[in-house]
Design an enzyme around this catalytic site. Sequence first.
Site, PDB file in Angstrom:
ATOM      1  N   GLU A  21       0.840  -1.201   0.000  1.00  8.91           N
ATOM      2  CA  GLU A  21       0.000   0.000   0.000  1.00  8.91           C
ATOM      3  C   GLU A  21       0.872   1.247   0.000  1.00  8.91           C
ATOM      4  O   GLU A  21       0.576   2.233  -0.670  1.00  8.91           O
ATOM      5  CB  GLU A  21      -0.907   0.025   1.231  1.00  8.91           C
ATOM      6  CG  GLU A  21      -1.972  -1.048   1.241  1.00  8.91           C
ATOM      7  CD  GLU A  21      -2.828  -0.967   2.477  1.00  8.91           C
ATOM      8  OE1 GLU A  21      -3.994  -0.560   2.338  1.00  8.91           O
ATOM      9  OE2 GLU A  21      -2.325  -1.309   3.574  1.00  8.91           O
ATOM     10  N   GLU A  73      -8.066   6.216  10.076  1.00  8.73           N
ATOM     11  CA  GLU A  73      -8.563   6.916  11.260  1.00  8.73           C
ATOM     12  C   GLU A  73      -7.627   8.081  11.605  1.00  8.73           C
ATOM     13  O   GLU A  73      -8.089   9.175  11.929  1.00  8.73           O
ATOM     14  CB  GLU A  73      -8.667   5.960  12.461  1.00  8.73           C
ATOM     15  CG  GLU A  73      -9.726   4.892  12.321  1.00  8.73           C
ATOM     16  CD  GLU A  73      -9.264   3.617  11.607  1.00  8.73           C
ATOM     17  OE1 GLU A  73      -9.953   2.599  11.742  1.00  8.73           O
ATOM     18  OE2 GLU A  73      -8.221   3.633  10.902  1.00  8.73           O
ATOM     19  N   LYS A  98     -11.692   4.563   1.633  1.00 12.57           N
ATOM     20  CA  LYS A  98     -10.582   3.799   1.045  1.00 12.57           C
ATOM     21  C   LYS A  98     -11.213   2.718   0.170  1.00 12.57           C
ATOM     22  O   LYS A  98     -11.335   1.562   0.569  1.00 12.57           O
ATOM     23  CB  LYS A  98      -9.720   3.208   2.161  1.00 12.57           C
ATOM     24  CG  LYS A  98      -8.431   2.599   1.705  1.00 12.57           C
ATOM     25  CD  LYS A  98      -7.589   2.175   2.918  1.00 12.57           C
ATOM     26  CE  LYS A  98      -6.290   1.550   2.485  1.00 12.57           C
ATOM     27  NZ  LYS A  98      -5.472   1.150   3.664  1.00 12.57           N
TER      28      LYS A  98
END
Length: 133
Positions: A21, A73, A98
Amino acid sequence: MDRITLSGVTAVGYHGVFDFERREGQPFVVDAVLHLDFAKAAESDDVRDTAHYGEVAERIKDWITGEPLNLIEALAVRIAEDLLAQFNIGAVDITVHKPQAPIEVPFGDVAVSVHRARQHSAPSSVPTYGARP
């Protein structure tokens, strides 16, 4: 309070707990609801008397494309706190989506939402943001 809603601010970011990612990146989408009083802006008809949503969008994009974070978050909280610090707003709601999260089952979206408001330690004679003197 009046509201400005800014939906779908999208940019590629490198947030996530997995190495791929952070290496490959993915789109993140942010929605923001700014809570403020429009009275002064309505009277003056001047963008300086409101939260300039073009500038808000730029700040959100900068957070999405900025330093990678593990959690969305954390991204949501940082965006909310930054907008409160930079603009004359009383409160803000931030939702971070996301849509390409690495989830093994079919899903439409994953999102987190936060609400942050300007904190006042004690009532005083100082007007709060958006209050008219």
